[in-house]
Design a protein around this motif. Structure first.
Motif, PDB file in Angstrom:
ATOM      1  N   ALA A  92       0.882  -0.934   0.061  1.00  0.00           N
ATOM      2  CA  ALA A  92      -0.194   0.348   0.337  1.00  0.00           C
ATOM      3  C   ALA A  92       0.752   0.879   0.266  1.00  0.00           C
ATOM      4  O   ALA A  92       1.769   1.342   0.520  1.00  0.00           O
ATOM      5  N   ALA A  93       0.293   2.218  -0.793  1.00  0.00           N
ATOM      6  CA  ALA A  93       0.706   3.137  -0.872  1.00  0.00           C
ATOM      7  C   ALA A  93       0.467   4.147   0.091  1.00  0.00           C
ATOM      8  O   ALA A  93      -0.442   4.011   0.550  1.00  0.00           O
ATOM      9  N   TRP A  94       1.277   5.302   0.559  1.00  0.00           N
ATOM     10  CA  TRP A  94       1.011   5.900   1.954  1.00  0.00           C
ATOM     11  C   TRP A  94       1.113   7.456   1.745  1.00  0.00           C
ATOM     12  O   TRP A  94       2.185   8.116   0.958  1.00  0.00           O
ATOM     13  N   THR A  95       0.884   8.321   2.085  1.00  0.00           N
ATOM     14  CA  THR A  95       1.144   9.546   2.477  1.00  0.00           C
ATOM     15  C   THR A  95       0.621  10.710   3.939  1.00  0.00           C
ATOM     16  O   THR A  95       0.170   9.651   5.092  1.00  0.00           O
ATOM     17  N   GLU A  96       1.153  11.595   3.773  1.00  0.00           N
ATOM     18  CA  GLU A  96       0.999  11.920   5.613  1.00  0.00           C
ATOM     19  C   GLU A  96      -0.365  12.760   5.322  1.00  0.00           C
ATOM     20  O   GLU A  96      -0.069  14.025   4.710  1.00  0.00           O
ATOM     21  N   LEU A  97      -1.087  12.673   6.219  1.00  0.00           N
ATOM     22  CA  LEU A  97      -2.824  14.106   5.858  1.00  0.00           C
ATOM     23  C   LEU A  97      -2.089  15.144   7.577  1.00  0.00           C
ATOM     24  O   LEU A  97      -2.441  14.308   8.873  1.00  0.00           O
ATOM     25  N   THR A  98      -2.785  16.126   7.012  1.00  0.00           N
ATOM     26  CA  THR A  98      -3.082  16.758   8.365  1.00  0.00           C
ATOM     27  C   THR A  98      -4.647  17.170   9.033  1.00  0.00           C
ATOM     28  O   THR A  98      -4.807  17.385   7.706  1.00  0.00           O
ATOM     29  N   LEU A  99      -4.721  16.505   9.972  1.00  0.00           N
ATOM     30  CA  LEU A  99      -5.855  17.026  10.401  1.00  0.00           C
ATOM     31  C   LEU A  99      -6.430  17.884  11.081  1.00  0.00           C
ATOM     32  O   LEU A  99      -5.910  18.770  11.584  1.00  0.00           O
ATOM     33  N   ALA A 100      -8.246  17.973  10.979  1.00  0.00           N
ATOM     34  CA  ALA A 100      -8.769  19.485  11.904  1.00  0.00           C
ATOM     35  C   ALA A 100      -7.833  20.051  12.117  1.00  0.00           C
ATOM     36  O   ALA A 100      -7.307  21.024  12.454  1.00  0.00           O
ATOM     37  N   GLY A 101      -6.967  19.431  13.787  1.00  0.00           N
ATOM     38  CA  GLY A 101      -6.693  19.991  15.220  1.00  0.00           C
ATOM     39  C   GLY A 101      -4.854  20.482  14.750  1.00  0.00           C
ATOM     40  O   GLY A 101      -4.345  20.791  15.277  1.00  0.00           O
ATOM     41  N   GLY A 102      -4.890  19.727  13.269  1.00  0.00           N
ATOM     42  CA  GLY A 102      -3.224  19.989  13.031  1.00  0.00           C
ATOM     43  C   GLY A 102      -2.538  18.724  13.052  1.00  0.00           C
ATOM     44  O   GLY A 102      -1.197  18.735  12.859  1.00  0.00           O
ATOM     45  N   GLU A 103      -3.271  17.418  13.448  1.00  0.00           N
ATOM     46  CA  GLU A 103      -2.185  16.814  13.963  1.00  0.00           C
ATOM     47  C   GLU A 103      -2.145  15.664  12.551  1.00  0.00           C
ATOM     48  O   GLU A 103      -2.650  15.635  12.007  1.00  0.00           O
ATOM     49  N   LYS A 104      -0.422  15.515  12.173  1.00  0.00           N
ATOM     50  CA  LYS A 104       0.326  15.089  11.883  1.00  0.00           C
ATOM     51  C   LYS A 104      -0.072  13.594  11.606  1.00  0.00           C
ATOM     52  O   LYS A 104       0.490  12.771  12.452  1.00  0.00           O
ATOM     53  N   LYS A 105      -0.933  12.834  10.930  1.00  0.00           N
ATOM     54  CA  LYS A 105      -1.146  11.406  10.555  1.00  0.00           C
ATOM     55  C   LYS A 105      -1.007  10.652   9.362  1.00  0.00           C
ATOM     56  O   LYS A 105      -1.143  11.157   8.171  1.00  0.00           O
ATOM     57  N   ASN A 106       0.277   8.907   9.265  1.00  0.00           N
ATOM     58  CA  ASN A 106       0.044   8.371   8.216  1.00  0.00           C
ATOM     59  C   ASN A 106      -1.007   7.841   7.852  1.00  0.00           C
ATOM     60  O   ASN A 106      -2.210   7.210   8.164  1.00  0.00           O
ATOM     61  N   CYS A 107      -1.295   8.079   6.709  1.00  0.00           N
ATOM     62  CA  CYS A 107      -2.878   7.222   5.863  1.00  0.00           C
ATOM     63  C   CYS A 107      -1.717   6.425   4.424  1.00  0.00           C
ATOM     64  O   CYS A 107      -1.755   6.672   3.484  1.00  0.00           O
ATOM     65  N   LYS A 108      -2.741   4.846   4.396  1.00  0.00           N
ATOM     66  CA  LYS A 108      -2.517   4.552   3.325  1.00  0.00           C
ATOM     67  C   LYS A 108      -3.207   4.805   2.903  1.00  0.00           C
ATOM     68  O   LYS A 108      -4.873   5.501   2.705  1.00  0.00           O
ATOM     69  N   VAL A 109      -3.049   4.504   0.964  1.00  0.00           N
ATOM     70  CA  VAL A 109      -4.342   4.763   0.396  1.00  0.00           C
ATOM     71  C   VAL A 109      -4.360   3.957  -0.921  1.00  0.00           C
ATOM     72  O   VAL A 109      -3.395   3.124  -1.214  1.00  0.00           O
ATOM     73  N   PHE A 110      -5.323   3.174  -0.992  1.00  0.00           N
ATOM     74  CA  PHE A 110      -5.396   1.918  -1.573  1.00  0.00           C
ATOM     75  C   PHE A 110      -6.082   2.375  -3.509  1.00  0.00           C
ATOM     76  O   PHE A 110      -5.960   2.013  -4.146  1.00  0.00           O
ATOM     77  N   LEU A 111      -6.938   3.524  -3.232  1.00  0.00           N
ATOM     78  CA  LEU A 111      -7.618   4.010  -4.420  1.00  0.00           C
ATOM     79  C   LEU A 111      -8.345   5.116  -5.157  1.00  0.00           C
ATOM     80  O   LEU A 111      -8.345   6.218  -3.731  1.00  0.00           O
ATOM     81  N   LEU A 112      -7.666   5.834  -6.089  1.00  0.00           N
ATOM     82  CA  LEU A 112      -7.744   7.438  -6.536  1.00  0.00           C
ATOM     83  C   LEU A 112      -8.069   7.377  -8.215  1.00  0.00           C
ATOM     84  O   LEU A 112      -7.412   6.386  -8.912  1.00  0.00           O
ATOM     85  N   ASN A 113      -8.265   8.177  -8.119  1.00  0.00           N
ATOM     86  CA  ASN A 113      -9.057   8.970  -9.796  1.00  0.00           C
ATOM     87  C   ASN A 113      -8.588  10.037 -10.060  1.00  0.00           C
ATOM     88  O   ASN A 113      -8.577  10.420  -9.128  1.00  0.00           O
ATOM     89  N   HIS A 114      -8.677  10.857 -11.210  1.00  0.00           N
ATOM     90  CA  HIS A 114      -8.735  11.227 -11.772  1.00  0.00           C
ATOM     91  C   HIS A 114      -9.768  12.220 -11.823  1.00  0.00           C
ATOM     92  O   HIS A 114     -10.536  11.734 -11.893  1.00  0.00           O
ATOM     93  N   THR A 115      -9.606  13.740 -11.364  1.00  0.00           N
ATOM     94  CA  THR A 115     -11.336  14.251 -11.507  1.00  0.00           C
ATOM     95  C   THR A 115     -10.710  15.641 -11.922  1.00  0.00           C
ATOM     96  O   THR A 115      -9.722  15.816 -12.014  1.00  0.00           O
ATOM     97  N   ASP A 116     -11.936  16.041 -12.195  1.00  0.00           N
ATOM     98  CA  ASP A 116     -11.547  17.556 -12.905  1.00  0.00           C
ATOM     99  C   ASP A 116     -12.436  18.689 -12.002  1.00  0.00           C
ATOM    100  O   ASP A 116     -13.896  18.481 -11.305  1.00  0.00           O
ATOM    101  N   LEU A 117     -11.604  18.816 -10.736  1.00  0.00           N
ATOM    102  CA  LEU A 117     -11.629  20.169 -10.014  1.00  0.00           C
ATOM    103  C   LEU A 117     -10.695  21.266 -10.737  1.00  0.00           C
ATOM    104  O   LEU A 117      -9.998  21.298 -11.343  1.00  0.00           O
ATOM    105  N   ALA A 118     -11.524  22.327 -10.688  1.00  0.00           N
ATOM    106  CA  ALA A 118     -11.188  23.493 -11.358  1.00  0.00           C
ATOM    107  C   ALA A 118      -9.787  24.115 -10.482  1.00  0.00           C
ATOM    108  O   ALA A 118      -9.384  24.019  -9.555  1.00  0.00           O
ATOM    109  N   GLU A 119      -8.856  24.528 -12.011  1.00  0.00           N
ATOM    110  CA  GLU A 119      -7.325  24.685 -11.222  1.00  0.00           C
ATOM    111  C   GLU A 119      -7.236  26.445 -10.389  1.00  0.00           C
ATOM    112  O   GLU A 119      -7.828  26.948 -10.085  1.00  0.00           O
ATOM    113  N   THR A 120      -6.323  25.668  -9.474  1.00  0.00           N
ATOM    114  CA  THR A 120      -6.391  26.528  -7.841  1.00  0.00           C
ATOM    115  C   THR A 120      -4.519  26.924  -8.156  1.00  0.00           C
ATOM    116  O   THR A 120      -4.149  26.195  -9.040  1.00  0.00           O
TER     117      THR A 120
END
Length: 321
Positions: free
Chosen positions: A245-273
């Motif tokens: 499993a691939a993993w990344t670090e996510l910052t939660l609402a309180g500022g705490e950082k946690k590691n997170c495994k990612v099993f599935l993601l896909n392309h999405t049409d989000l407006a450029e920012t």
């Protein structure tokens, strides 16, 4: 009619299908099935503690061999004189290796008909420990299975048989693993029958300049680099799903950082920012979009450390970002 005595070497689930197809095709007393074959012993990894309870666990190959009353050898040292004497006592004609460790020459050179290996790639590409993962990570659209005679340099021996397999756009390492496991088992049986009938030719592996390796995957290898393109990241996640499993670090609402495994993601049409790679956008209800180098990806299935694996909507119901 000559009986081919086989010693099978393997450890994980991937190897069980090959062992099973050989056991199920032991053709005693039926001349229409060709020369009889017999799996006279299995060599697999030593038992080891597993899980939270640290209970001793058998390898999948050992578990299956015991159901078939096949003798099981579990050496820690493949050069141990006592093990070599025991191996020799089985008088094997042929050794079959599927997902096992590197063998010393004294072992692979012992049987009269040699030792062949099944490898889960279309050799010479993706020599190494993790061919299924790397083929998907690199965005390949085709791979395969290969049987070859073992020699000193790993995964370089003369080829016996090969069979190609497409890689589909939504394949993961898990789905491709299942297909190659079954396809590989059929190739193992075909190879054993050909060798037992002395009806095969050996083909040296092509000398290709742009060889792609398949080294063992470590935890640090699995961290997502959001500076890569969206397609590269999607292939990376597919190639490591479901394991390790691939993993990344996510910052939660309180500022705490946690590691997170990612099993599935896909392309999405989000407006450029103007957000940078690695930034995220979420409604905290139904979507979590991550910024790649050239666009956005929607995470669909993930697992926060200390939690179970979840789809994104369930995850967001219990976790504020």
């Amino acid at each position: 009619m000559h009986q081919t005595r086989i010693i099978f070497m393997g450890t994980p689930e991937f190897a069980v299908s090959s062992l099973q197809i050989l056991v199920e095709n032991q053709s005693f007393g039926d001349p229409t099935l060709g020369d009889p074959i017999e799996v006279v012993a299995v060599i697999t990894a030593p038992d080891k503690p597993k899980g939270r309870g640290r209970k001793i666990a058998y390898s999948p190959v050992k578990q299956y061999a015991l159901t078939q009353d096949i003798p099981v050898l579990q050496p820690t040292n493949l050069k141990n004189p006592d093990f070599l004497e025991e191996l020799k006592s089985y008088e094997a004609d042929l050794q079959v290796v599927v997902a096992f460790r590197m063998l010393p020459e004294v072992v692979w050179n012992m049987p009269t008909q040699g030792t062949f290996n099944l490898h889960a790639s279309y050799l010479p590409q993706y020599r190494g420990a993790a061919p299924i993962n790397w083929a998907i990570i690199n965005g390949e659209t085709e791979t395969g299975v290969t049987t070859f005679m073992i020699r000193h340099e790993i995964d370089t021996g003369n080829i016996l048989f090969q069979d190609k397999e497409p890689i589909y756009a939504d394949d993961t390492a898990g789905t491709l693993y299942e297909r190659l496991m079954k396809k590989g088992a059929k190739l193992v049986l075909r190879t054993v029958k050909a060798i037992s009938q002395n009806n095969y030719a050996l083909t040296p592996q092509e000398d290709i300049s742009d060889l792609k390796p398949a080294p063992k995957i470590h935890r640090e290898t699995c961290k997502i680099d959001w500076n890569q393109s969206a397609e590269q990241i999607r292939n990376f996640v597919r190639g490591l799903s479901p394991y390790p499993a691939a993993w990344t670090e996510l910052t939660l609402a309180g500022g705490e950082k946690k590691n997170c495994k990612v099993f599935l993601l896909n392309h999405t049409d989000l407006a450029e920012t103007d957000q940078a790679p690695g930034d995220f956008a979420t409604d905290n209800k139904s979507y979590l979009h991550m910024r790649a180098q050239d666009g956005w990806l929607a995470i669909e299935e993930l697992q926060l450390e200390g939690k179970r694996r979840m789809m994104i909507d369930e995850f967001l119901r219990g976790t504020a970002l």
